[in-house]
Motif scaffolding. Structure first.
Motif, PDB file in Angstrom:
ATOM      1  N   ALA A  32       0.840  -1.196   0.000  1.00 43.83           N
ATOM      2  CA  ALA A  32       0.000   0.000   0.000  1.00 43.83           C
ATOM      3  C   ALA A  32       0.870   1.240   0.000  1.00 43.83           C
ATOM      4  O   ALA A  32       1.871   1.318   0.719  1.00 43.83           O
ATOM      5  N   ARG A  33       0.486   2.185  -0.832  1.00 43.08           N
ATOM      6  CA  ARG A  33       1.097   3.515  -0.832  1.00 43.08           C
ATOM      7  C   ARG A  33       0.086   4.488  -1.424  1.00 43.08           C
ATOM      8  O   ARG A  33      -0.426   4.276  -2.520  1.00 43.08           O
ATOM      9  N   ASP A  34      -0.178   5.534  -0.664  1.00 43.60           N
ATOM     10  CA  ASP A  34      -1.118   6.566  -1.112  1.00 43.60           C
ATOM     11  C   ASP A  34      -2.457   5.934  -1.495  1.00 43.60           C
ATOM     12  O   ASP A  34      -3.072   5.272  -0.676  1.00 43.60           O
ATOM     13  N   ASN A  35      -2.877   6.091  -2.733  1.00 40.02           N
ATOM     14  CA  ASN A  35      -4.192   5.603  -3.157  1.00 40.02           C
ATOM     15  C   ASN A  35      -4.163   4.210  -3.780  1.00 40.02           C
ATOM     16  O   ASN A  35      -5.195   3.722  -4.248  1.00 40.02           O
ATOM     17  N   VAL A  36      -2.983   3.557  -3.778  1.00 43.41           N
ATOM     18  CA  VAL A  36      -2.856   2.231  -4.399  1.00 43.41           C
ATOM     19  C   VAL A  36      -2.572   1.193  -3.323  1.00 43.41           C
ATOM     20  O   VAL A  36      -1.646   1.344  -2.523  1.00 43.41           O
ATOM     21  N   MET A  37      -3.381   0.159  -3.309  1.00 44.74           N
ATOM     22  CA  MET A  37      -3.183  -0.944  -2.364  1.00 44.74           C
ATOM     23  C   MET A  37      -3.519  -2.239  -3.077  1.00 44.74           C
ATOM     24  O   MET A  37      -4.274  -2.252  -4.056  1.00 44.74           O
ATOM     25  N   ALA A  38      -2.946  -3.331  -2.602  1.00 47.39           N
ATOM     26  CA  ALA A  38      -3.178  -4.608  -3.274  1.00 47.39           C
ATOM     27  C   ALA A  38      -2.835  -5.748  -2.332  1.00 47.39           C
ATOM     28  O   ALA A  38      -1.983  -5.606  -1.449  1.00 47.39           O
ATOM     29  N   THR A  39      -3.490  -6.884  -2.548  1.00 52.43           N
ATOM     30  CA  THR A  39      -3.222  -8.089  -1.766  1.00 52.43           C
ATOM     31  C   THR A  39      -2.812  -9.227  -2.689  1.00 52.43           C
ATOM     32  O   THR A  39      -3.381  -9.391  -3.773  1.00 52.43           O
ATOM     33  N   GLN A  40      -1.822 -10.008  -2.257  1.00 51.14           N
ATOM     34  CA  GLN A  40      -1.447 -11.205  -2.988  1.00 51.14           C
ATOM     35  C   GLN A  40      -2.502 -12.288  -2.775  1.00 51.14           C
ATOM     36  O   GLN A  40      -2.779 -13.092  -3.664  1.00 51.14           O
ATOM     37  N   PHE A  41      -3.100 -12.319  -1.623  1.00 55.61           N
ATOM     38  CA  PHE A  41      -4.157 -13.281  -1.329  1.00 55.61           C
ATOM     39  C   PHE A  41      -5.479 -12.826  -1.966  1.00 55.61           C
ATOM     40  O   PHE A  41      -5.631 -11.699  -2.431  1.00 55.61           O
ATOM     41  N   HIS A  42      -6.437 -13.736  -1.965  1.00 55.35           N
ATOM     42  CA  HIS A  42      -7.746 -13.465  -2.552  1.00 55.35           C
ATOM     43  C   HIS A  42      -8.744 -13.108  -1.452  1.00 55.35           C
ATOM     44  O   HIS A  42      -9.243 -13.990  -0.759  1.00 55.35           O
ATOM     45  N   PRO A  43      -9.098 -11.837  -1.288  1.00 59.33           N
ATOM     46  CA  PRO A  43     -10.067 -11.504  -0.243  1.00 59.33           C
ATOM     47  C   PRO A  43     -11.442 -12.107  -0.513  1.00 59.33           C
ATOM     48  O   PRO A  43     -12.166 -12.465   0.423  1.00 59.33           O
ATOM     49  N   GLU A  44     -11.801 -12.253  -1.791  1.00 58.24           N
ATOM     50  CA  GLU A  44     -13.123 -12.806  -2.120  1.00 58.24           C
ATOM     51  C   GLU A  44     -13.224 -14.287  -1.777  1.00 58.24           C
ATOM     52  O   GLU A  44     -14.327 -14.853  -1.779  1.00 58.24           O
ATOM     53  N   LYS A  45     -12.079 -14.934  -1.467  1.00 53.86           N
ATOM     54  CA  LYS A  45     -12.079 -16.345  -1.067  1.00 53.86           C
ATOM     55  C   LYS A  45     -11.662 -16.520   0.396  1.00 53.86           C
ATOM     56  O   LYS A  45     -11.434 -17.652   0.826  1.00 53.86           O
ATOM     57  N   SER A  46     -11.546 -15.419   1.110  1.00 56.71           N
ATOM     58  CA  SER A  46     -10.966 -15.457   2.463  1.00 56.71           C
ATOM     59  C   SER A  46     -12.001 -15.291   3.571  1.00 56.71           C
ATOM     60  O   SER A  46     -11.701 -14.780   4.649  1.00 56.71           O
ATOM     61  N   GLY A  47     -13.223 -15.726   3.316  1.00 54.17           N
ATOM     62  CA  GLY A  47     -14.238 -15.749   4.357  1.00 54.17           C
ATOM     63  C   GLY A  47     -14.536 -14.383   4.937  1.00 54.17           C
ATOM     64  O   GLY A  47     -14.485 -13.350   4.250  1.00 54.17           O
ATOM     65  N   ASP A  48     -14.845 -14.370   6.240  1.00 47.19           N
ATOM     66  CA  ASP A  48     -15.234 -13.125   6.902  1.00 47.19           C
ATOM     67  C   ASP A  48     -14.101 -12.106   6.912  1.00 47.19           C
ATOM     68  O   ASP A  48     -14.351 -10.894   6.839  1.00 47.19           O
ATOM     69  N   VAL A  49     -12.862 -12.577   7.014  1.00 41.58           N
ATOM     70  CA  VAL A  49     -11.714 -11.657   7.005  1.00 41.58           C
ATOM     71  C   VAL A  49     -11.649 -10.924   5.668  1.00 41.58           C
ATOM     72  O   VAL A  49     -11.498  -9.699   5.610  1.00 41.58           O
ATOM     73  N   GLY A  50     -11.779 -11.671   4.590  1.00 46.52           N
ATOM     74  CA  GLY A  50     -11.725 -11.056   3.274  1.00 46.52           C
ATOM     75  C   GLY A  50     -12.880 -10.101   3.028  1.00 46.52           C
ATOM     76  O   GLY A  50     -12.701  -9.026   2.438  1.00 46.52           O
ATOM     77  N   LEU A  51     -14.069 -10.475   3.508  1.00 42.09           N
ATOM     78  CA  LEU A  51     -15.218  -9.591   3.337  1.00 42.09           C
ATOM     79  C   LEU A  51     -15.042  -8.302   4.123  1.00 42.09           C
ATOM     80  O   LEU A  51     -15.416  -7.219   3.645  1.00 42.09           O
ATOM     81  N   GLN A  52     -14.472  -8.396   5.315  1.00 39.19           N
ATOM     82  CA  GLN A  52     -14.216  -7.180   6.094  1.00 39.19           C
ATOM     83  C   GLN A  52     -13.221  -6.280   5.368  1.00 39.19           C
ATOM     84  O   GLN A  52     -13.376  -5.050   5.323  1.00 39.19           O
ATOM     85  N   LEU A  53     -12.209  -6.888   4.781  1.00 37.33           N
ATOM     86  CA  LEU A  53     -11.211  -6.121   4.049  1.00 37.33           C
ATOM     87  C   LEU A  53     -11.848  -5.423   2.842  1.00 37.33           C
ATOM     88  O   LEU A  53     -11.572  -4.238   2.578  1.00 37.33           O
ATOM     89  N   ILE A  54     -12.713  -6.127   2.131  1.00 37.32           N
ATOM     90  CA  ILE A  54     -13.418  -5.523   0.999  1.00 37.32           C
ATOM     91  C   ILE A  54     -14.305  -4.380   1.470  1.00 37.32           C
ATOM     92  O   ILE A  54     -14.345  -3.308   0.863  1.00 37.32           O
ATOM     93  N   LYS A  55     -15.024  -4.590   2.564  1.00 39.08           N
ATOM     94  CA  LYS A  55     -15.864  -3.524   3.121  1.00 39.08           C
ATOM     95  C   LYS A  55     -15.016  -2.305   3.477  1.00 39.08           C
ATOM     96  O   LYS A  55     -15.422  -1.154   3.238  1.00 39.08           O
ATOM     97  N   ASN A  56     -13.838  -2.557   4.040  1.00 40.26           N
ATOM     98  CA  ASN A  56     -12.956  -1.446   4.409  1.00 40.26           C
ATOM     99  C   ASN A  56     -12.557  -0.625   3.182  1.00 40.26           C
ATOM    100  O   ASN A  56     -12.479   0.605   3.251  1.00 40.26           O
ATOM    101  N   PHE A  57     -12.285  -1.315   2.073  1.00 42.66           N
ATOM    102  CA  PHE A  57     -11.934  -0.581   0.862  1.00 42.66           C
ATOM    103  C   PHE A  57     -13.135   0.205   0.340  1.00 42.66           C
ATOM    104  O   PHE A  57     -12.998   1.363  -0.081  1.00 42.66           O
ATOM    105  N   VAL A  58     -14.306  -0.412   0.356  1.00 45.94           N
ATOM    106  CA  VAL A  58     -15.524   0.274  -0.095  1.00 45.94           C
ATOM    107  C   VAL A  58     -15.753   1.544   0.734  1.00 45.94           C
ATOM    108  O   VAL A  58     -16.123   2.595   0.199  1.00 45.94           O
ATOM    109  N   ASP A  59     -15.532   1.446   2.041  1.00 42.19           N
ATOM    110  CA  ASP A  59     -15.788   2.575   2.949  1.00 42.19           C
ATOM    111  C   ASP A  59     -14.660   3.580   3.010  1.00 42.19           C
ATOM    112  O   ASP A  59     -14.830   4.686   3.533  1.00 42.19           O
ATOM    113  N   TRP A  60     -13.486   3.224   2.485  1.00 44.92           N
ATOM    114  CA  TRP A  60     -12.280   4.030   2.671  1.00 44.92           C
ATOM    115  C   TRP A  60     -12.386   5.380   1.992  1.00 44.92           C
ATOM    116  O   TRP A  60     -12.807   5.482   0.836  1.00 44.92           O
ATOM    117  N   LYS A  61     -12.015   6.415   2.714  1.00 45.68           N
ATOM    118  CA  LYS A  61     -11.980   7.771   2.178  1.00 45.68           C
ATOM    119  C   LYS A  61     -10.518   8.139   1.943  1.00 45.68           C
ATOM    120  O   LYS A  61      -9.770   8.358   2.892  1.00 45.68           O
TER     121      LYS A  61
END
Length: 204
Positions: free
Chosen positions: A173-202
């Motif tokens: 992660a740096r500034d407005n660019v972030m990325a994961t090597q793992f698959h959040p969409e396959k990572s259960g509740d942890v991955g969904l929380q991470l996706i929600k965090n990106f959706v909500d991120w300002k």
């Protein structure tokens, strides 16, 4: 609108479905106008580095995506979508990456362990205050499928690591660019929380 970039690779529908749980304006798209209008971008990717870059270049979307990143639009890369943010990969020496981050993608060195690194593994946050990791416990387990990992020149962009024979970059992660090597969409509740965090991120 959150635009999930469709350039012909990636587990696109599962990614779209995961993001749509937290936003009504998610769009899987290969249209330049959608990318120009999007508030946030998602860059998936699976398979070989060179094939992903070839598809991305052939799609006609690459320059627009780079312009939007430069303009400060938040971008979230997933799996090979993380790897192509770097300058190149040992997997495809002939292919140039996007070069947003300096460094190379290298084959995992894990004597006695199976390659690819596939399945659930814990991660350690190097940037624990990153909004992407809000409301996650320490060392959560997430789902990986990869034989190569990014080795950034600037270690400060490493947001999370995992151990598999060696310390592997699990997120950047740096500034407005972030990325994961793992698959959040396959990572259960942890991955969904991470996706929600990106959706909500300002992004500021």
């Amino acid at each position: 609108m959150i635009a999930i970039i469709d350039y012909g690779v990636g587990n696109l529908f599962s990614v779209e479905k995961a993001f749509a749980r937290f936003a009504d304006d998610v769009k899987l798209t290969s249209a330049i106008n959608d990318i120009k209008q999007a508030d946030k971008l998602v860059l998936p990717g699976v398979g070989e580095f060179g094939a992903c870059m070839g598809n991305f270049m052939a799609s006609g979307l690459m320059d627009t995506v780079l312009e939007r990143i430069k303009a400060g639009v938040p971008l979230f890369g997933i799996c090979v979508g993380l790897q192509i943010l770097f300058e190149g990969s040992e997997e495809s020496p002939e292919a140039e990456g996007l070069g947003i981050f300096k460094g190379m993608v290298k084959r995992i060195v894990a004597p006695g362990l199976k390659i690819p690194h596939m399945g659930w593994n814990s991660v350690e946050f190097s940037q624990p205050s990153l909004p992407l990791f809000d409301n996650l416990s320490e060392n959560p387990y997430v789902y990986f499928v990869h034989s190569y990992h990014a080795v950034p020149e600037d270690k400060s962009i490493v947001a999370a690591t995992t151990q598999y024979g060696e310390a592997l970059t699990a997120a950047v992660a740096r500034d407005n660019v972030m990325a994961t090597q793992f698959h959040p969409e396959k990572s259960g509740d942890v991955g969904l929380q991470l996706i929600k965090n990106f959706v909500d991120w300002k992004c500021e």
